[in-house]
Design an enzyme around this catalytic site. Structure first.
Site, mmCIF file in Angstrom:
data_model
loop_
_atom_site.group_PDB
_atom_site.id
_atom_site.type_symbol
_atom_site.label_atom_id
_atom_site.label_comp_id
_atom_site.label_asym_id
_atom_site.label_seq_id
_atom_site.Cartn_x
_atom_site.Cartn_y
_atom_site.Cartn_z
ATOM 1 N N ARG A 1 42.603 -12.535 -15.048
ATOM 2 C CA ARG A 1 41.386 -13.302 -14.785
ATOM 3 C C ARG A 1 41.751 -14.761 -14.518
ATOM 4 O O ARG A 1 42.203 -15.469 -15.402
ATOM 5 C CB ARG A 1 40.417 -13.171 -15.968
ATOM 6 N N GLU B 1 31.369 0.116 -7.696
ATOM 7 C CA GLU B 1 32.484 -0.525 -8.393
ATOM 8 C C GLU B 1 33.320 0.501 -9.156
ATOM 9 O O GLU B 1 34.552 0.403 -9.198
ATOM 10 C CB GLU B 1 31.961 -1.602 -9.345
ATOM 11 N N GLU C 1 37.263 0.797 -8.308
ATOM 12 C CA GLU C 1 38.262 0.382 -9.289
ATOM 13 C C GLU C 1 38.994 1.549 -9.941
ATOM 14 O O GLU C 1 40.148 1.394 -10.360
ATOM 15 C CB GLU C 1 37.600 -0.484 -10.364
ATOM 16 N N GLU D 1 23.471 -16.146 -14.537
ATOM 17 C CA GLU D 1 23.992 -14.828 -14.164
ATOM 18 C C GLU D 1 23.394 -13.732 -15.046
ATOM 19 O O GLU D 1 23.348 -13.859 -16.270
ATOM 20 C CB GLU D 1 25.503 -14.797 -14.261
ATOM 21 N N GLU E 1 42.119 -7.838 -5.662
ATOM 22 C CA GLU E 1 42.288 -7.233 -6.981
ATOM 23 C C GLU E 1 43.638 -6.528 -7.102
ATOM 24 O O GLU E 1 44.017 -5.743 -6.223
ATOM 25 C CB GLU E 1 41.169 -6.214 -7.251
#
Length: 209
Positions: free
Chosen positions: A81, A109, A113, A136, A157
């Site tokens: 991250r 997602e 992923e 958010e 990613e």
């Protein structure tokens, strides 16, 4: 420029203890990119003194999913991250367009992923993330009845995956090995739902200790 979606003063907060005690005078876009906006508001604070308030506004919703396989394992995703400058193990997560069903975005997602698709879905939580600096919103889900395919992560990613028993995923959160807020909150809520008999039988049997 006024607005940007932040509520203005709604009157005497004594008349409505849950009302907005802030007065927004002006709002200015300080920065934007394809993913976020940063808005600076000049305000009167709840005490009536002048000040500023910066708000980070993501352009998408946040979504997350706890995928449970037929052996009661959770698939976790690991990635570095950038803002934290550290590696993080999480549930599968990502963004979704506002106005699109968050479950649809979460399913996309999950496939990207982990390569997994799910026959069954259940909403878990709606969360506000870091609500002192951002508006958010996150939506998380439970998914089961999994089928495994090929993952297709984004170009940005570099992901790793691991499968652990549900109880071990909860223990990782308890030990501080999972610190992502969506993952921690969703794992704990799912544990409480299982203990309280609030899950369908076919998934409850997968995560009982």
């Amino acid at each position: 420029m006024e607005g940007f979606g932040v509520p203005h003063d709604t009157g005497n907060p004594g008349d409505n203890p849950e009302g907005n005690p802030w007065t927004v005078l002006t709002s200015t876009m300080k920065y934007e990119n394809p993913w976020i906006e940063v808005i600076e508001h000049t305000v009167l604070t709840p005490k009536g003194t002048p000040g500023i308030y910066g708000v980070v506004r993501p352009r998408s919703l946040a979504t997350g999913v706890i995928p449970i396989d037929d052996e009661g394992n959770v698939t976790l995703v690991g990635q570095y991250r950038f803002p934290l400058e550290q590696y993080s193990w999480e549930i599968p997560e990502g963004g979704g367009e506002k106005g699109v069903d968050p479950q649809v975005s979460a399913a996309r997602e999950l496939l990207e992923e982990t390569g997994q698709t799910a026959r069954h879905w259940m909403p878990l939580m709606t969360l506000h993330l870091s609500n002192c600096i951002t508006d958010e919103v996150a939506y998380t889900f439970l998914a089961w009845g999994l089928e495994q395919g090929a993952a297709c992560p984004d170009d940005t990613e570099v992901l790793a995956t691991r499968r652990v028993p549900f109880a071990e995923a909860v223990a990782m959160a308890m030990r501080g090995e999972i610190t992502d807020s969506m993952a921690v909150a969703s794992l704990f809520k799912l544990r409480l739902m299982a203990d309280g008999g609030q899950l369908p039988d076919d998934v409850a049997r997968l995560i009982r200790p």
